[in-house]
Design an enzyme around this catalytic site. Structure first.
Site, PDB file in Angstrom:
ATOM      1  N   GLY A 182      -3.682 -20.385  48.219  1.00 15.29           N
ATOM      2  CA  GLY A 182      -5.124 -20.623  48.354  1.00 15.29           C
ATOM      3  C   GLY A 182      -5.532 -20.998  49.771  1.00 15.29           C
ATOM      4  O   GLY A 182      -6.685 -20.793  50.166  1.00 15.29           O
ATOM      5  N   GLU A 212       2.820 -17.125  45.789  1.00 14.68           N
ATOM      6  CA  GLU A 212       2.598 -17.282  44.343  1.00 14.68           C
ATOM      7  C   GLU A 212       3.708 -16.681  43.499  1.00 14.68           C
ATOM      8  O   GLU A 212       3.998 -17.180  42.407  1.00 14.68           O
ATOM      9  CB  GLU A 212       1.251 -16.656  43.944  1.00 14.68           C
ATOM     10  CG  GLU A 212       0.037 -17.462  44.394  1.00 14.68           C
ATOM     11  CD  GLU A 212      -0.426 -17.147  45.806  1.00 14.68           C
ATOM     12  OE1 GLU A 212       0.305 -16.449  46.544  1.00 14.68           O
ATOM     13  OE2 GLU A 212      -1.520 -17.611  46.175  1.00 14.68           O
ATOM     14  N   GLU A 238      -5.773 -17.787  51.547  1.00 18.72           N
ATOM     15  CA  GLU A 238      -6.958 -17.117  50.996  1.00 18.72           C
ATOM     16  C   GLU A 238      -8.240 -17.742  51.546  1.00 18.72           C
ATOM     17  O   GLU A 238      -9.208 -17.034  51.838  1.00 18.72           O
ATOM     18  CB  GLU A 238      -6.918 -17.207  49.465  1.00 18.72           C
ATOM     19  CG  GLU A 238      -5.804 -16.343  48.875  1.00 18.72           C
ATOM     20  CD  GLU A 238      -5.556 -16.625  47.395  1.00 18.72           C
ATOM     21  OE1 GLU A 238      -5.204 -17.776  47.052  1.00 18.72           O
ATOM     22  OE2 GLU A 238      -5.726 -15.702  46.581  1.00 18.72           O
ATOM     23  N   ALA A 295      -3.491 -23.767  46.315  1.00 17.05           N
ATOM     24  CA  ALA A 295      -4.152 -24.430  45.196  1.00 17.05           C
ATOM     25  C   ALA A 295      -3.237 -25.562  44.743  1.00 17.05           C
ATOM     26  O   ALA A 295      -2.018 -25.508  44.959  1.00 17.05           O
ATOM     27  CB  ALA A 295      -4.376 -23.436  44.067  1.00 17.05           C
TER      28      ALA A 295
HETATM   29  N1  COA Z   1       0.021 -28.172  45.173  1.00 15.21           N
HETATM   30  C1  COA Z   1       0.269 -29.452  44.872  1.00 15.21           C
HETATM   31  N2  COA Z   1       1.000 -30.262  45.633  1.00 15.21           N
HETATM   32  C2  COA Z   1       1.511 -29.745  46.754  1.00 15.21           C
HETATM   33  C3  COA Z   1       1.313 -28.424  47.138  1.00 15.21           C
HETATM   34  C4  COA Z   1       0.518 -27.616  46.295  1.00 15.21           C
HETATM   35  N3  COA Z   1       0.239 -26.355  46.587  1.00 15.21           N
HETATM   36  N4  COA Z   1       1.962 -28.195  48.292  1.00 15.21           N
HETATM   37  C5  COA Z   1       2.550 -29.355  48.632  1.00 15.21           C
HETATM   38  N5  COA Z   1       2.281 -30.293  47.696  1.00 15.21           N
HETATM   39  C6  COA Z   1       2.704 -31.696  47.687  1.00 15.21           C
HETATM   40  C7  COA Z   1       4.182 -31.825  47.314  1.00 15.21           C
HETATM   41  O1  COA Z   1       4.334 -31.784  45.910  1.00 15.21           O
HETATM   42  C8  COA Z   1       4.480 -33.171  47.912  1.00 15.21           C
HETATM   43  O2  COA Z   1       3.928 -34.165  47.083  1.00 15.21           O
HETATM   44  P1  COA Z   1       4.815 -35.508  46.765  1.00 15.21           P
HETATM   45  O3  COA Z   1       5.046 -36.135  48.124  1.00 15.21           O
HETATM   46  O4  COA Z   1       3.908 -36.320  45.895  1.00 15.21           O
HETATM   47  O5  COA Z   1       6.091 -35.035  46.130  1.00 15.21           O
HETATM   48  C9  COA Z   1       3.644 -33.182  49.198  1.00 15.21           C
HETATM   49  O6  COA Z   1       2.613 -32.222  48.995  1.00 15.21           O
HETATM   50  C10 COA Z   1       4.429 -32.779  50.429  1.00 15.21           C
HETATM   51  O7  COA Z   1       5.022 -31.529  50.178  1.00 15.21           O
HETATM   52  P2  COA Z   1       6.617 -31.259  50.280  1.00 15.21           P
HETATM   53  O8  COA Z   1       6.933 -30.100  49.395  1.00 15.21           O
HETATM   54  O9  COA Z   1       7.346 -32.519  50.051  1.00 15.21           O
HETATM   55  O10 COA Z   1       6.723 -30.848  51.813  1.00 15.21           O
HETATM   56  P3  COA Z   1       7.851 -29.929  52.477  1.00 15.21           P
HETATM   57  O11 COA Z   1       7.687 -30.054  53.943  1.00 15.21           O
HETATM   58  O12 COA Z   1       9.180 -30.193  51.880  1.00 15.21           O
HETATM   59  O13 COA Z   1       7.438 -28.424  52.040  1.00 15.21           O
HETATM   60  C11 COA Z   1       5.928 -26.602  51.652  1.00 15.21           C
HETATM   61  C12 COA Z   1       6.225 -27.875  52.473  1.00 15.21           C
HETATM   62  C13 COA Z   1       4.541 -26.116  52.057  1.00 15.21           C
HETATM   63  C14 COA Z   1       6.978 -25.527  51.974  1.00 15.21           C
HETATM   64  C15 COA Z   1       5.978 -26.946  50.146  1.00 15.21           C
HETATM   65  O14 COA Z   1       5.159 -28.094  49.908  1.00 15.21           O
HETATM   66  C16 COA Z   1       5.489 -25.854  49.240  1.00 15.21           C
HETATM   67  O15 COA Z   1       6.200 -24.894  49.000  1.00 15.21           O
HETATM   68  N6  COA Z   1       4.251 -26.010  48.696  1.00 15.21           N
HETATM   69  C17 COA Z   1       3.722 -25.077  47.749  1.00 15.21           C
HETATM   70  C18 COA Z   1       3.215 -23.849  48.429  1.00 15.21           C
HETATM   71  C19 COA Z   1       2.689 -22.882  47.390  1.00 15.21           C
HETATM   72  O16 COA Z   1       3.396 -22.369  46.560  1.00 15.21           O
HETATM   73  N7  COA Z   1       1.385 -22.614  47.492  1.00 15.21           N
HETATM   74  C20 COA Z   1       0.729 -21.693  46.627  1.00 15.21           C
HETATM   75  C21 COA Z   1       0.200 -22.385  45.430  1.00 15.21           C
HETATM   76  S1  COA Z   1      -0.579 -21.233  44.334  1.00 15.21           S
END
Ligand code: COA
Length: 266
Positions: free
Chosen positions: A118, A141, A121, A73
């Site tokens: 999400g 989460e 999910e 999400a």
């Molecule tokens: N919601 C909003 N933005 C998200 C996102 C999410 N779930 N997952 C990634 N993004 C965004 C990042 O903020 C970043 O945006 P920016 O370039 O404007 O800063 C962009 O997507 C790229 O992500 P980034 O974190 O820079 O990539 P990474 O390769 O370093 O890491 C992940 C990849 C997937 C490990 C990391 O993005 C992450 O942990 N995301 C969240 C996962 C999560 O907790 N999901 C459950 C949500 S309830």
């Protein structure tokens, strides 16, 4: 034959209809295809379209770019939500995902990268899943001081069993595609370059089958997996109440500020 189906209606999805298979690509690669309000609205619309279009026999969901299926999400949209708003958001996502799960036409997730929160999910709401070799699954989460809100505590438990569901949901760790296959979360793992073609080949085995029979297979298998509405309602309520906690604000704030969270248990 390939046609753009109903494309004008979506801002966050790409669609392509080939030989009865509608491929739906979630298209926010700069945000790793995170599910914001616009994506949810588009998913709802494409499910309605797929349900009613006679030339759509089956649907593949995938993500754009090489990195992510859906990284969750959209965390930026969590900021400032009240518990009641968060519970309603969870219910909205759950309702759309339930429409996918209960669709009369097969939905298959072709997981091409991160399927987190999400995203995992959404993949689990599909009838089954394929994955690229580099795909990564998880319910992270807890790292945000939250729990899954779009059915993750329910569908993951039914798919892989209680102990494995507990492990993924409690540790927030990611798992690779081969482990996900061993756990029963995905059916097939393909090289990334072959994922869509191989998934289309698999889905093509269903497009010439009797639609009324397919619909009843889906309904009966869903019944066998014993969907429990109360479990989903409870999950949405618990998800919502966490929005009152300091830990949730710390977890979401830390993610947005790109630092590690420190949780206090409050
Ligand atoms: N919601 C909003 N933005 C998200 C996102 C999410 N779930 N997952 C990634 N993004 C965004 C990042 O903020 C970043 O945006 P920016 O370039 O404007 O800063 C962009 O997507 C790229 O992500 P980034 O974190 O820079 O990539 P990474 O390769 O370093 O890491 C992940 C990849 C997937 C490990 C990391 O993005 C992450 O942990 N995301 C969240 C996962 C999560 O907790 N999901 C459950 C949500 S309830």
């Amino acid at each position: 034959m390939s046609t753009q189906s109903n494309q004008a209606s979506y801002t966050t999805l790409l669609t392509d209809l080939q030989d009865g298979i509608l491929t739906v690509t979630i298209n926010r690669p700069d945000k790793l295809n995170a599910l914001n309000a616009a994506v949810l609205a588009d998913l709802e619309a494409v499910v309605s379209y797929a349900e009613t279009a006679d030339d759509v026999k089956a649907i593949i969901l995938t993500g754009s770019g090489e990195k992510a299926f859906v990284a969750g999400a959209d965390i930026a949209e969590f900021n400032g939500l009240t518990p009641a708003q968060a519970e309603r958001l969870a219910q909205r996502g759950q309702n759309i995902f339930a429409r996918i799960e209960n669709s009369a036409k097969p939905f298959v997730a072709a997981v091409n990268g991160f399927a987190l929160g999400g995203g995992c999910e959404l993949a689990m709401a599909c009838h089954f899943r394929t994955a690229s070799e580099g795909a990564r699954f998880g319910q992270p989460e807890v790292n945000l001081g939250l729990i899954p809100g779009y059915g993750g505590t329910q569908r993951l438990t039914r798919l892989v069993g209680k102990g494995k569901s507990m492990e993924l949901n409690l540790t927030g760790e990611m798992m690779g595609a081969e482990d996900a296959k061993a756990w029963g979360l995905v059916n097939h793992v393909f090289p990334a370059t072959d994922l869509l073609d191989a998934t289309r080949k698999l889905v093509g085995k269903m497009t010439n089958k009797a639609p009324l029979a397919l619909a009843r297979v889906i309904s009966c298998v869903n019944d066998a997996a014993m969907a429990d509405a109360e479990g989903y309602n409870k999950e949405a309520a618990r998800f919502g109440e966490l929005f009152e906690t300091e830990d949730m604000k710390e977890g979401v704030g830390a993610f947005l500020e790109k630092r590690k969270p420190t949780f206090s248990g409050r």
